[in-house]
Design a protein around this motif. Structure first.
Motif, mmCIF file in Angstrom:
data_model
loop_
_atom_site.group_PDB
_atom_site.id
_atom_site.type_symbol
_atom_site.label_atom_id
_atom_site.label_comp_id
_atom_site.label_asym_id
_atom_site.label_seq_id
_atom_site.Cartn_x
_atom_site.Cartn_y
_atom_site.Cartn_z
ATOM 1 N N TYR A 101 2.381 1.562 -3.654
ATOM 2 C CA TYR A 101 1.507 1.740 -4.811
ATOM 3 C C TYR A 101 0.337 2.695 -4.605
ATOM 4 O O TYR A 101 -0.234 3.182 -5.573
ATOM 5 C CB TYR A 101 0.978 0.380 -5.285
ATOM 6 C CG TYR A 101 2.091 -0.524 -5.742
ATOM 7 C CD1 TYR A 101 2.763 -0.280 -6.939
ATOM 8 C CD2 TYR A 101 2.502 -1.590 -4.963
ATOM 9 C CE1 TYR A 101 3.805 -1.078 -7.348
ATOM 10 C CE2 TYR A 101 3.552 -2.410 -5.374
ATOM 11 C CZ TYR A 101 4.202 -2.153 -6.560
ATOM 12 O OH TYR A 101 5.241 -2.944 -6.962
ATOM 13 N N ASP A 102 -0.013 2.967 -3.370
ATOM 14 C CA ASP A 102 -1.138 3.868 -3.094
ATOM 15 C C ASP A 102 -0.893 4.594 -1.777
ATOM 16 O O ASP A 102 -1.636 4.425 -0.808
ATOM 17 C CB ASP A 102 -2.444 3.074 -3.035
ATOM 18 C CG ASP A 102 -3.667 3.975 -3.015
ATOM 19 O OD1 ASP A 102 -3.546 5.167 -3.382
ATOM 20 O OD2 ASP A 102 -4.751 3.496 -2.632
ATOM 21 N N PRO A 103 0.142 5.452 -1.724
ATOM 22 C CA PRO A 103 0.468 6.119 -0.461
ATOM 23 C C PRO A 103 -0.598 7.149 -0.078
ATOM 24 O O PRO A 103 -1.329 7.655 -0.929
ATOM 25 C CB PRO A 103 1.805 6.796 -0.751
ATOM 26 C CG PRO A 103 1.804 7.008 -2.231
ATOM 27 C CD PRO A 103 1.026 5.847 -2.809
ATOM 28 N N VAL A 104 -0.671 7.432 1.213
ATOM 29 C CA VAL A 104 -1.564 8.476 1.711
ATOM 30 C C VAL A 104 -1.044 9.814 1.197
ATOM 31 O O VAL A 104 0.148 10.113 1.337
ATOM 32 C CB VAL A 104 -1.598 8.476 3.251
ATOM 33 C CG1 VAL A 104 -2.430 9.639 3.774
ATOM 34 C CG2 VAL A 104 -2.125 7.153 3.770
ATOM 35 N N PRO A 105 -1.889 10.648 0.558
ATOM 36 C CA PRO A 105 -1.431 11.959 0.097
ATOM 37 C C PRO A 105 -0.856 12.759 1.260
ATOM 38 O O PRO A 105 -1.388 12.742 2.376
ATOM 39 C CB PRO A 105 -2.699 12.624 -0.457
ATOM 40 C CG PRO A 105 -3.612 11.474 -0.768
ATOM 41 C CD PRO A 105 -3.294 10.411 0.233
ATOM 42 N N LEU B 86 0.826 -1.211 0.000
ATOM 43 C CA LEU B 86 0.000 0.000 0.000
ATOM 44 C C LEU B 86 0.855 1.254 0.000
ATOM 45 O O LEU B 86 0.563 2.215 -0.713
ATOM 46 C CB LEU B 86 -0.946 -0.002 1.208
ATOM 47 C CG LEU B 86 -2.170 -0.890 1.086
ATOM 48 C CD1 LEU B 86 -2.922 -0.935 2.416
ATOM 49 C CD2 LEU B 86 -3.083 -0.404 -0.028
ATOM 50 N N ASP B 87 1.896 1.274 0.818
ATOM 51 C CA ASP B 87 2.778 2.447 0.855
ATOM 52 C C ASP B 87 3.447 2.690 -0.491
ATOM 53 O O ASP B 87 3.620 3.829 -0.910
ATOM 54 C CB ASP B 87 3.854 2.280 1.937
ATOM 55 C CG ASP B 87 3.292 2.429 3.341
ATOM 56 O OD1 ASP B 87 2.184 2.984 3.490
ATOM 57 O OD2 ASP B 87 3.980 1.998 4.294
#
Length: 142
Positions: A18-22, A15-16
Motif C-alpha cells: 500500500y505504500d512502497p518505497v519509490p 507497507l510494501d
C-alpha cells in the motif's frame, strides 16, 4: 495467536503493498547503508545555499565540511561540476558516491581535484589522506 515475527512480516507486506518505497529512492537508501563504518562523518559548516551572498542566482554552490584533521572545500556548479580543495594540502585518495556510481581517484600534491557528478540526485565524498582515518561527507543533492 500471532507472535511478534508474524506481526512484523504482516506489517512489512502491508507497507510494501500500500505504500512502497519509490523506485528512485531505492538506490539512495541502499547507498546510505553502504557507508564504511571506519569513516568519520564530516560536518557541513558552510553552504552558500543557506546564507545570504552577493553571488547571482545560478552560480556555483560553495560548501565546506570539517572532519578530524581534514577540511573539504568544494564548489558545485549548476552543471554538476565539483571542484575540491583539501586542507591539509597533500595527496589524498577520494571516492565519489552518486546513486549506483562509484568513482575514485587521487588528488594532486596540493589536495585538489575536480570531477563531474554523473547524474542529478544525492552524492557524497569519501576522502582519505595517508596515515589518517577516512572522512565522509553527508549526502547532498546535485
Amino acid at each position: 495467536m500471532m507472535d511478534d515475527d508474524d506481526l512484523e512480516r504482516d506489517l512489512a507486506q502491508a507497507l510494501d503493498a500500500y505504500d512502497p518505497v519509490p523506485s528512485h529512492l531505492d538506490v539512495s537508501l541502499l547507498a546510505a547503508f553502504d557507508a564504511r563504518v571506519d569513516a568519520q562523518l564530516a560536518a557541513l559548516v558552510f553552504d552558500s545555499l543557506t546564507t545570504t551572498t552577493t553571488r547571482g542566482a545560478g552560480g556555483p554552490r560553495a560548501l565546506t565540511f570539517e572532519g578530524t584533521g581534514l577540511t573539504i572545500e568544494a564548489e558545485l556548479s549548476p552543471e554538476r561540476r565539483l571542484v575540491v580543495r583539501l586542507e591539509p594540502q597533500k595527496p589524498t585518495s577520494y571516492e565519489l558516491w552518486s546513486g549506483e556510481t562509484r568513482r575514485s581517484g587521487r588528488s594532486d600534491a596540493l589536495g585538489r581535484f575536480a570531477l563531474t557528478i554523473p547524474s542529478a540526485g544525492p552524492f557524497r565524498l569519501r576522502c582519505e589522506q595517508d596515515g589518517a582515518p577516512p572522512v565522509i561527507t553527508p549526502w547532498l543533492s546535485a
